[in-house]
Every structure is written in C-alpha cells, then in structure tokens.
Design a protein around this motif. Structure first.
Motif, PDB file in Angstrom:
ATOM      1  N   VAL A  39       2.759 -32.694 -16.702  1.00 22.15           N
ATOM      2  CA  VAL A  39       1.762 -33.476 -17.754  1.00 22.15           C
ATOM      3  C   VAL A  39       2.568 -34.040 -18.633  1.00 22.15           C
ATOM      4  N   ASP A  40       3.453 -33.315 -19.374  1.00 21.37           N
ATOM      5  CA  ASP A  40       3.884 -34.024 -20.756  1.00 21.37           C
ATOM      6  C   ASP A  40       4.904 -34.981 -20.471  1.00 21.37           C
ATOM      7  N   TYR A  41       5.792 -34.742 -19.246  1.00 27.29           N
ATOM      8  CA  TYR A  41       6.487 -35.995 -18.898  1.00 27.29           C
ATOM      9  C   TYR A  41       5.680 -37.312 -18.332  1.00 27.29           C
ATOM     10  N   LYS A  42       4.487 -37.158 -17.691  1.00 31.71           N
ATOM     11  CA  LYS A  42       3.876 -38.132 -17.397  1.00 31.71           C
ATOM     12  C   LYS A  42       3.228 -38.885 -18.746  1.00 31.71           C
ATOM     13  N   THR A  43       2.949 -38.101 -19.962  1.00 34.50           N
ATOM     14  CA  THR A  43       2.357 -38.718 -20.881  1.00 34.50           C
ATOM     15  C   THR A  43       3.667 -39.560 -21.420  1.00 34.50           C
ATOM     16  N   VAL A  44       4.944 -38.809 -21.556  1.00 30.98           N
ATOM     17  CA  VAL A  44       5.997 -39.848 -21.952  1.00 30.98           C
ATOM     18  C   VAL A  44       5.953 -41.053 -21.466  1.00 30.98           C
ATOM     19  N   LEU A  45       5.880 -41.153 -20.048  1.00 29.63           N
ATOM     20  CA  LEU A  45       6.255 -42.287 -19.458  1.00 29.63           C
ATOM     21  C   LEU A  45       5.256 -43.478 -19.627  1.00 29.63           C
ATOM     22  N   GLN A  46       4.133 -42.884 -19.894  1.00 32.24           N
ATOM     23  CA  GLN A  46       2.895 -43.842 -20.458  1.00 32.24           C
ATOM     24  C   GLN A  46       3.415 -44.624 -21.797  1.00 32.24           C
ATOM     25  N   ILE A  47       4.159 -43.941 -22.592  1.00 34.78           N
ATOM     26  CA  ILE A  47       4.639 -44.426 -23.939  1.00 34.78           C
ATOM     27  C   ILE A  47       5.901 -45.240 -23.574  1.00 34.78           C
ATOM     28  N   ASP A  48       6.687 -44.775 -22.659  1.00 34.56           N
ATOM     29  CA  ASP A  48       7.668 -45.851 -22.402  1.00 34.56           C
ATOM     30  C   ASP A  48       8.412 -45.253 -20.966  1.00 34.56           C
ATOM     31  N   CYS A  49       8.044 -46.354 -20.071  1.00 32.73           N
ATOM     32  CA  CYS A  49       8.180 -45.928 -18.621  1.00 32.73           C
ATOM     33  C   CYS A  49       9.854 -46.012 -18.342  1.00 32.73           C
ATOM     34  N   GLY A  50      10.714 -46.295 -19.338  1.00 32.10           N
ATOM     35  CA  GLY A  50      11.944 -46.519 -19.234  1.00 32.10           C
ATOM     36  C   GLY A  50      12.834 -45.217 -19.619  1.00 32.10           C
ATOM     37  N   ILE A  51      12.102 -44.485 -20.052  1.00 29.68           N
ATOM     38  CA  ILE A  51      12.992 -42.921 -20.312  1.00 29.68           C
ATOM     39  C   ILE A  51      13.368 -42.314 -18.853  1.00 29.68           C
ATOM     40  N   GLN A  52      14.876 -42.346 -18.446  1.00 32.51           N
ATOM     41  CA  GLN A  52      15.217 -42.133 -17.223  1.00 32.51           C
ATOM     42  C   GLN A  52      15.065 -40.346 -17.210  1.00 32.51           C
ATOM     43  N   LEU A  53      15.281 -39.787 -18.319  1.00 27.50           N
ATOM     44  CA  LEU A  53      15.292 -38.158 -18.377  1.00 27.50           C
ATOM     45  C   LEU A  53      13.949 -38.054 -17.739  1.00 27.50           C
ATOM     46  N   ALA A  54      12.924 -38.715 -18.170  1.00 25.55           N
ATOM     47  CA  ALA A  54      11.617 -38.353 -17.818  1.00 25.55           C
ATOM     48  C   ALA A  54      11.521 -38.553 -16.401  1.00 25.55           C
ATOM     49  N   ASN A  55      11.718 -39.693 -15.992  1.00 27.31           N
ATOM     50  CA  ASN A  55      11.558 -40.114 -14.421  1.00 27.31           C
ATOM     51  C   ASN A  55      12.426 -39.142 -13.578  1.00 27.31           C
ATOM     52  N   ASP A  56      13.417 -38.990 -13.808  1.00 22.88           N
ATOM     53  CA  ASP A  56      14.224 -37.859 -12.946  1.00 22.88           C
ATOM     54  C   ASP A  56      13.433 -36.565 -12.897  1.00 22.88           C
TER      55      ASP A  56
END
Length: 427
Positions: A39-56
């Motif tokens: 849930v937290d990583y998905k929230t981060v990707l809403q803020i910036d979808c380019g964060i590779q750490l969150a995508n991985d």
C-alpha cells in the motif's frame, strides 16, 4: 531497519510525504508485513511513478502476496489512499522547507539525495539477506537478492563475486564467468574474481584458461592453499584431456570417466570449494571397461595399481554415488595402501562415500576389514581437514559406524582399539 515513531509522526503531519512513506514501506517489507508495504509503495508511485525502488518493490511484493494469499490477494489489502492532485507538486516543489535529515541544499535539489539514501539502505539490506541465504545454502534466493542489489548499484565488486559463487553452486558456469569478468573490470586485482573465474573455466572444461587465472591468484597472494590445490587438480585434468586426445589418435586404451570433485565453505566471502560436486560433468574418453556412466547399469571394478588409477575409479564411483561398487573397491584394496592411493586427493564427497560404503555394505561381512580401513583412512593426507568440513549429520553417520563396530565381536581388534580409533575421528 525499524519503522520508528518519527516516521509515523512525519506522516501524521504530511500524509503524502515521499521520504517517510518510502521508509515506512521498506520497514514493513523487512518486517514481512507485505500488505502494508504494498500500500505504501503504491502511494509513493502516485506521487512519482518514476521511483525505480518503488516499482521494483511492487513487482517483488506482488509475487510474494500471490504465493501467500492466492489469486484473491488484492481483497486482503487495505485501501490505497488517493493522493490529492496537488500533492505530487507540493511534495517535490523547491520551495518546500527542508528538514535537517533530508540532507538537501538551499537550491531545493534534494530528491536525488533522498532517493540515494533510501536505495543505499535497501542495498545493504538486500546484500545481507543474500549473504544469509548463502550460509543456508539457498543459492537461488541468494542469487535473486544479489541481482536486486546490482539494480541499485552495479559498481560494487563484492556483489559480482558473491553472485558468481551462487552461479557456480548452481552449475551456471558461463554466468559465473561473466560476473567475474565484470568484477575484474571494476577491480583488476580482485583475488576472488580470479579464483571463481578459474572455477567457472574448470566447469566449462577450459582448463588452460583456468590455469591462467589460478596462476594470477597465486601471483597476487601466494599463500592461498586452495588455489595451490586447485592448480594441481586442473593441471591433472588438462594432462588427462591432452593424453585422451593422443590416445584416440593411436592405440585404443582403457579409460575411465573423470568426475571433478570440490568441497568447501559456502560463505560468500570465502574462495574454497565454490563449485558444487553434483553438477560437474565427467570427462569423455575412449573405450572403457566401466562403460559410459550415464548408460551402464553396473560399474566393473578392478584393483587399481597406483594413485592415478585409484583416483579415476573412485571418481567414477562417486559420480554414480554407487556405495556397492565402492564397497567392492575397498574389499579388493589392502587397507595399508589406502593413504598412498588416496594421495592428496581426499575430498569431502569421497570421504563420506567411503564411510557409508563401510557402514552399509562391509560391517556385517568383515568387521576386521572395516576397522583396518578406518585405521589407515585416518592416516591419509587431508584427513584432519575433512573432519573440519563434514557436517553434524555426517559425523553422526561415522559415530553409528563405530557403534556398529563396537557391537561386533572380533578377535582382530578390541573395544579399546575401537575407542582409541574413535578419538582419531574426534568422536
């Protein structure tokens, strides 16, 4: 890594602040609270979808949740909060006040520093997890962790050499060689990279290249005993390969398939025993009284006359894990000749095979012969080294053999003799 009160406090003040969200997500993942981390990583990707750490991390955690909760895993997640449209801009706007731990500068260009700090921490966590998997002999998962490390930082030499060890254990020799090549591009004098590339070349049967790397290892550090032993072994294999080529051109000669054997510690930072014995393919030769190992139903054993022939026979037996054939070999071999025949080639797999063959096939038939073989085996070169390498369960097998020997009446040895010999085996 602990998700502490300061992170929660920061999120109370700013629910969609990038850095605290990432920190909390990483903490949840480390604590194996994968749903909350997702849930937290998905929230981060809403803020910036380019964060590779969150995508991985999303990809990794999705696989874990599917394994844990099945196809309906999404139904068990908490709702993913919707980030207000203005939040992404506010979260990274240069005018946003900087706190001391963000490490930014007055110009406001702080996002790379935040990301780098988080990724550096994740790198260390993944590396440590990989090392723990190696200690547990879980090389596939260790390899995965090291690969994730390299996505974050592909400039650290140790990750390549550690992953090369995993590839060696999994018999993926070409991949191991490539990782060692990468490590040597970063550090041209890395001993582990040369040693493990030598192991990879050996697995690929490129013995000349293996020799070259081993010589480089000893040039950098002449005191590495494992490299010296490996140099002898690869030299022997190279000679066998050359001799086989010569024999095939001339008179046909009896030949036995050769199994390369290695045993050692699995720690990622050690060099000894990097290749698993289960995957090393035998040498292909000409005609053989043993036949082709993969297709023959039974090995034909004849008494060896020297250490070279004994080594060929025992390696052929070891390839098949044929205890019965090994017992036959021991039955026709004079115990007093065993140290000479083993020479300096006693390896962990061979040591265990000898013990199991004595225990399962000879103790009931000839306990005196078993006692004599155990006695002379203890005089073999590298015997003490083998005792330090065997596992607890393997030591228990040796203890059982001595228990059987003690319970078998025999006028060729006494219980005191058996007890004295047990002490040689550190039992």
């Amino acid at each position: 890594m602990i998700c502490n009160i300061f992170v929660f406090r920061a999120l109370e003040l700013h629910p969609f602040s990038m850095k605290p969200l990432l920190r909390r997500a990483m903490a949840y993942e480390t604590l194996e609270q994968y749903g909350k981390a997702y849930v937290d990583y998905k929230t981060v990707l809403q803020i910036d979808c380019g964060i590779q750490l969150a995508n991985d991390s999303i990809n990794r955690i999705t696989r874990i949740l599917m394994e844990l909760d099945g196809p309906n895993w999404r139904e068990k997640l908490s709702p993913i909060p919707a980030v207000p449209t203005s939040e992404p801009l506010r979260a990274w706007h240069p005018a946003t006040p900087m706190t001391p731990d963000q490490g930014g500068d007055p110009s406001g260009h702080h996002s790379p520093s935040i990301t780098e700090a988080i990724e550096e921490k994740m790198f260390e966590v993944l590396k440590e997890e990989g090392n723990e998997y190696v200690k547990d002999k879980n090389y596939k998962d260790a390899l995965s962790k090291y690969s994730e490390c390299l996505k974050i930082n592909n400039k650290e030499c140790a990750i390549y050499t550690n992953r090369a060890l995993c590839y060696l254990k999994l018999c993926q020799f070409e991949e191991a060689k490539q990782d060692c090549d990468q490590a040597l591009q970063i550090d041209g004098d890395n001993v582990k990279a040369y040693y493990r590339r030598a192991q990879a070349h050996k697995g690929l049967k490129n013995y000349q290249k293996s020799l070259s790397d081993l010589n480089q290892v000893l040039l950098l550090d002449p005191n590495i005993v494992e490299a010296k032993m490996e140099l002898e072994e690869v030299t022997r294999l190279l000679n066998i390969k050359d001799n086989t080529a010569s024999f095939n051109k001339g008179k046909e000669r009896r030949k036995i398939e050769i199994q390369e054997v290695n045993e050692g510690n699995e720690e990622p930072e050690r060099t000894s025993g990097d290749i698993s014995t289960e995957c090393l393919a035998p040498e292909k030769g000409g005609g053989s009284s043993f036949g082709t190992l993969e297709h023959s139903e039974r090995l034909e054993i004849s008494m060896p006359t020297n250490a070279y022939e004994f080594g060929q026979v025992i390696n052929a037996i070891n390839t098949r894990k044929d205890e019965e054939a090994c017992a036959h070999l021991l039955a026709i071999t004079a115990p007093k000749d065993l140290p000479v025949l083993l020479s300096n080639k006693l390896e962990g797999d061979t040591f265990l095979l000898l013990v199991q063959s004595l225990k399962n096939h000879l103790i009931d038939k000839d306990p005196s012969l078993v006692y004599q073989h155990l006695l002379y085996l203890s005089k073999a070169e590298r015997f003490k080294m083998m005792l330090t390498l065997i596992s607890k369960s393997q030591k228990e097998q040796i203890q059982q053999l001595f228990d059987d020997l003690s319970a078998t009446p025999n006028h060729h040895f006494t219980l005191e003799d058996v007890q004295a010999l047990k002490s040689q085996y550190e039992l």
